[in-house]
Design a protein around this motif. Structure first.
Motif, PDB file in Angstrom:
ATOM      1  N   ALA A 157       7.023 -15.825   0.199  1.00  0.00           N
ATOM      2  CA  ALA A 157       6.168 -14.626   0.123  1.00  0.00           C
ATOM      3  C   ALA A 157       7.003 -13.352   0.114  1.00  0.00           C
ATOM      4  O   ALA A 157       6.705 -12.416  -0.630  1.00  0.00           O
ATOM      5  N   MET A 158       8.060 -13.325   0.923  1.00  0.00           N
ATOM      6  CA  MET A 158       8.856 -12.092   1.047  1.00  0.00           C
ATOM      7  C   MET A 158       9.597 -11.753  -0.243  1.00  0.00           C
ATOM      8  O   MET A 158       9.484 -10.651  -0.772  1.00  0.00           O
ATOM      9  N   PHE A 159      10.379 -12.734  -0.751  1.00  0.00           N
ATOM     10  CA  PHE A 159      11.183 -12.358  -1.934  1.00  0.00           C
ATOM     11  C   PHE A 159      10.336 -12.256  -3.189  1.00  0.00           C
ATOM     12  O   PHE A 159      10.684 -11.535  -4.120  1.00  0.00           O
ATOM     13  N   LYS A 160       9.182 -12.951  -3.236  1.00  0.00           N
ATOM     14  CA  LYS A 160       8.333 -12.840  -4.441  1.00  0.00           C
ATOM     15  C   LYS A 160       7.650 -11.473  -4.483  1.00  0.00           C
ATOM     16  O   LYS A 160       7.504 -10.884  -5.563  1.00  0.00           O
ATOM     17  N   ALA A 161       7.206 -10.967  -3.330  1.00  0.00           N
ATOM     18  CA  ALA A 161       6.616  -9.617  -3.295  1.00  0.00           C
ATOM     19  C   ALA A 161       7.653  -8.584  -3.735  1.00  0.00           C
ATOM     20  O   ALA A 161       7.354  -7.667  -4.513  1.00  0.00           O
ATOM     21  N   LEU A 162       8.893  -8.757  -3.261  1.00  0.00           N
ATOM     22  CA  LEU A 162       9.977  -7.828  -3.625  1.00  0.00           C
ATOM     23  C   LEU A 162      10.260  -7.899  -5.122  1.00  0.00           C
ATOM     24  O   LEU A 162      10.475  -6.872  -5.778  1.00  0.00           O
ATOM     25  N   LEU A 163      10.258  -9.106  -5.670  1.00  0.00           N
ATOM     26  CA  LEU A 163      10.538  -9.307  -7.096  1.00  0.00           C
ATOM     27  C   LEU A 163       9.512  -8.577  -7.955  1.00  0.00           C
ATOM     28  O   LEU A 163       9.862  -7.907  -8.938  1.00  0.00           O
ATOM     29  N   PHE A 164       8.242  -8.657  -7.574  1.00  0.00           N
ATOM     30  CA  PHE A 164       7.195  -7.961  -8.327  1.00  0.00           C
ATOM     31  C   PHE A 164       7.318  -6.445  -8.190  1.00  0.00           C
ATOM     32  O   PHE A 164       7.062  -5.708  -9.147  1.00  0.00           O
ATOM     33  N   MET A 165       7.692  -5.989  -7.001  1.00  0.00           N
ATOM     34  CA  MET A 165       7.865  -4.542  -6.816  1.00  0.00           C
ATOM     35  C   MET A 165       8.988  -4.001  -7.698  1.00  0.00           C
ATOM     36  O   MET A 165       8.855  -2.945  -8.319  1.00  0.00           O
ATOM     37  N   ILE A 202       0.840  -1.208   0.000  1.00  0.00           N
ATOM     38  CA  ILE A 202       0.000   0.000   0.000  1.00  0.00           C
ATOM     39  C   ILE A 202       0.876   1.261   0.000  1.00  0.00           C
ATOM     40  O   ILE A 202       0.596   2.226  -0.718  1.00  0.00           O
ATOM     41  N   TYR A 203       1.972   1.216   0.756  1.00  0.00           N
ATOM     42  CA  TYR A 203       2.912   2.353   0.768  1.00  0.00           C
ATOM     43  C   TYR A 203       3.537   2.535  -0.619  1.00  0.00           C
ATOM     44  O   TYR A 203       3.686   3.649  -1.109  1.00  0.00           O
ATOM     45  N   TYR A 204       3.876   1.427  -1.242  1.00  0.00           N
ATOM     46  CA  TYR A 204       4.455   1.430  -2.595  1.00  0.00           C
ATOM     47  C   TYR A 204       3.447   1.988  -3.609  1.00  0.00           C
ATOM     48  O   TYR A 204       3.803   2.708  -4.526  1.00  0.00           O
ATOM     49  N   SER A 205       2.154   1.636  -3.413  1.00  0.00           N
ATOM     50  CA  SER A 205       1.100   2.079  -4.342  1.00  0.00           C
ATOM     51  C   SER A 205       0.922   3.593  -4.313  1.00  0.00           C
ATOM     52  O   SER A 205       0.438   4.177  -5.280  1.00  0.00           O
ATOM     53  N   LYS A 206       1.288   4.206  -3.200  1.00  0.00           N
ATOM     54  CA  LYS A 206       1.149   5.662  -3.082  1.00  0.00           C
ATOM     55  C   LYS A 206       1.921   6.363  -4.195  1.00  0.00           C
ATOM     56  O   LYS A 206       1.473   7.388  -4.732  1.00  0.00           O
TER      57      LYS A 206
END
Length: 579
Positions: free
Chosen positions: A307-315, A76-80
């Motif tokens: 979950a952690m590194f996959k979220a980072l990879l997409f970001m 959500i912070y990233y979406s800002k």
């Protein structure tokens, strides 16, 4: 961006981040004291009838909630920044919050009814998020996602109806002492099928890459800790019931094939987000396969560390796509490590964690899983599927890094690469820190004693063999000359088959969804709006209308009617006398 939008973004981020910290403290407390908390809240009570909401809090649900809330707060912070130009950012944030709430409801539910609410909530909100950009591709992807997930919803509804025999929907009480009951075995098969649709195992895999039509922050959330992990989590909860079932062996084969198929397809793909989506599919196959071998704790361990590194990879992919003017083709990228070094650092570390490079998050879970596979009494096919899929992970990762980092920049002479979006960078660095430490942290939290697995030397270093071979192959394929590429055209049909996920999108889009939707349209036209309407709705209307016209004529005391009826009766009487 106006102040109101900014405040909703920031409040959501702050609430979820504080919630994840609270969950972390509770995990420590519950684990140290070996606590399980079962809460029941009676919503309505009338005589002997009561509607009760049940909540199960143990180390597993709290730990999963902590990871979900931490990743969603960072997203959500990233979406800002990422969605900053959106006019309807509020709506987007509220949809993401509904998504997270549905997942939390699923995690803490020991009851099939509340699981259905969370499960259906995930399906509905994911549809709204996939069609967020409102173009034809998004609508098609959203329909495919919704219809594929709907199959799982139907199985959950059938489980609820079958469980009426037991007097309660709290499945948690029935798992251990009803293994030999045929109905519970039937429920077990339905749970496995529902989980296969949600976690996109063969033959339901095609919706996962299609769901990439959603905005990148949504992809980051969906592919790390929410939608696709719901099926794995449900199977982990039902593991006691399912562990000795024959259908689990079929799941082992299907999930192994999913892992293998996704790894091969990722090597043929040029869309950056689809490569990462296929990597998620491969890891889901790994989780499902180790789960179907009866090792639920290991599957949960890999689910969280992944979950952690996959979220980072997409970001990181989102930042790169943003700066490339929304171009997702990796052939147009290259040399980005020179221009955006911090994003490249995050991308490289998350990719290495995915490959299982020692002492990053993925290493602890993947290495233990592969050691347990070598240790188990499995047939050679499953053994090969595991190790070839591990090699393929390294293969497509090195290929991706070659295209993104090492090859020349191929887009245009005027470019807009800059590494100064600090909102995105700060959110990525939180996940970067977790991608490094979460593996070791979870191995201390989940396992009360270290697993010491003794294997022959060749089996022990088999992981290193396949990783090195996969890396070398990825490097060589990326540096292929045009002449070698032309040689590959000799195998065009095979390449086409492997590239299109074994024709699964065609089968599900044209074979299942198209024909079922077409059949539904014909049913509507011919039955609902045709014969059914003619003989029920319109038929009843016409009959009543004709009767009312006749009654109306009688009410007007029309002389012709009485004369006609008198002549008719006289003729009937005369006929009867003559007979």
């Amino acid at each position: 961006m106006n102040y109101k939008m900014y405040s909703i973004c920031f409040i959501s981020f702050l609430f979820l981040f504080m919630f994840s910290l609270l969950n972390f403290l509770m995990v420590i407390y519950f684990t140290m004291n070996n606590l399980v908390l079962f809460l029941e809240w009676e919503i309505i009570g009338f005589n002997s009838f009561s509607v009760v909401m049940s909540i199960l809090l143990d180390w597993m649900s709290l730990l999963f909630m902590m990871f979900v809330s931490m990743i969603s707060s960072v997203v959500i912070y990233y979406s800002k920044s990422y969605m900053g130009s959106e006019l309807n950012l509020n709506r987007f944030i509220l949809l993401v919050l509904m998504f997270v709430f549905s997942m939390v409801l699923l995690i803490i539910s020991p009851n099939m009814i509340s699981i259905l609410l969370g499960w259906d909530g995930l399906g509905l909100v994911s549809y709204c998020l996939v069609i967020y950009y409102q173009n034809l591709k998004s609508y098609n992807a959203g329909m495919l996602t919704a219809l594929s997930n709907r199959i799982g919803d139907v199985f959950i509804l059938m489980i609820i109806s079958w469980m009426l025999n037991y007097g309660s929907w709290n499945y948690i009480f029935y798992l251990s002492f009803m293994k030999n009951d045929f109905i519970m075995e039937l429920i077990g098969v339905m749970v496995i099928l529902a989980a296969m649709t949600k976690s996109a195992q063969i033959p339901f895999s095609s919706w996962l890459p299609a769901a990439m039509a959603a905005p990148t922050p949504v992809s980051s959330l969906v592919h790390s800790s929410t939608l696709v992990t719901a099926g794995v989590y449900l199977l982990i909860r039902f593991n006691l019931l399912l562990e000795d079932m024959f259908f689990f062996k079929i799941l082992l084969l299907l999930s192994g094939l999913t892992m293998f198929m996704a790894g091969i397809s990722a090597n043929y793909e040029y869309d950056l987000k689809k490569i990462i989506a296929l990597s998620t599919l491969s890891q889901l196959g790994l989780m499902m396969s180790i789960l179907s071998m009866g090792m639920a704790d290991l599957a949960f361990f890999h689910l969280l560390s992944h979950a952690m590194f996959k979220a980072l990879l997409f970001m990181c992919a989102g930042v790169i796509i943003h700066m490339m003017n929304n171009i997702q083709d990796i052939r147009a990228m290259g040399g980005i490590s020179i221009y955006i070094p911090l994003t490249s650092l995050c991308l490289n570390i998350s990719n290495l964690a995915l490959c299982g490079i020692p002492f990053l998050a993925g290493f602890y879970s993947k290495d233990m899983i592969l050691d347990m596979v070598s240790y188990s009494n499995l047939n050679f096919l499953i053994f090969l599927l595991y190790y070839i899929s591990t090699g393929l992970t390294m293969f497509y990762t090195i290929r991706l890094l070659m295209y993104l980092m090492i090859n020349d920049f191929n887009l245009m002479s005027i470019y807009n690469l800059f590494d100064e979006d600090f909102v995105m960078l700060k959110s990525m660095f939180v996940l970067l820190f977790m991608s490094v430490i979460s593996g070791s942290m979870l191995s201390w939290l989940i396992f009360s004693y270290p697993y010491m697995i003794y294997l022959p030397l060749n089996l022990k270093i088999m992981v290193i063999y396949v990783t090195i071979i996969g890396g070398i192959m990825g490097y060589l394929i990326s540096n292929m000359s045009i002449y070698s590429m032309n040689k590959c055209l000799m195998f065009y049909n095979l390449s086409n088959f492997l590239c299109l996920m074994w024709f699964m999108p065609n089968l599900s889009t044209y074979g299942l969804n198209f024909y079922f939707l077409n059949f539904g349209q014909k049913l509507l036209k011919n039955i609902d709006l045709g014969w059914s309407e003619l003989y029920s709705g319109q038929g009843m209307f016409n009959m009543l209308k004709n009767y009312s016209i006749i009654y109306n004529m009688y009410q007007y005391n029309n002389f012709k009617i009485y004369l006609f009826s008198f002549i008719l009766w006289m003729m009937i009487i005369l006929f009867m006398i003559l007979i």
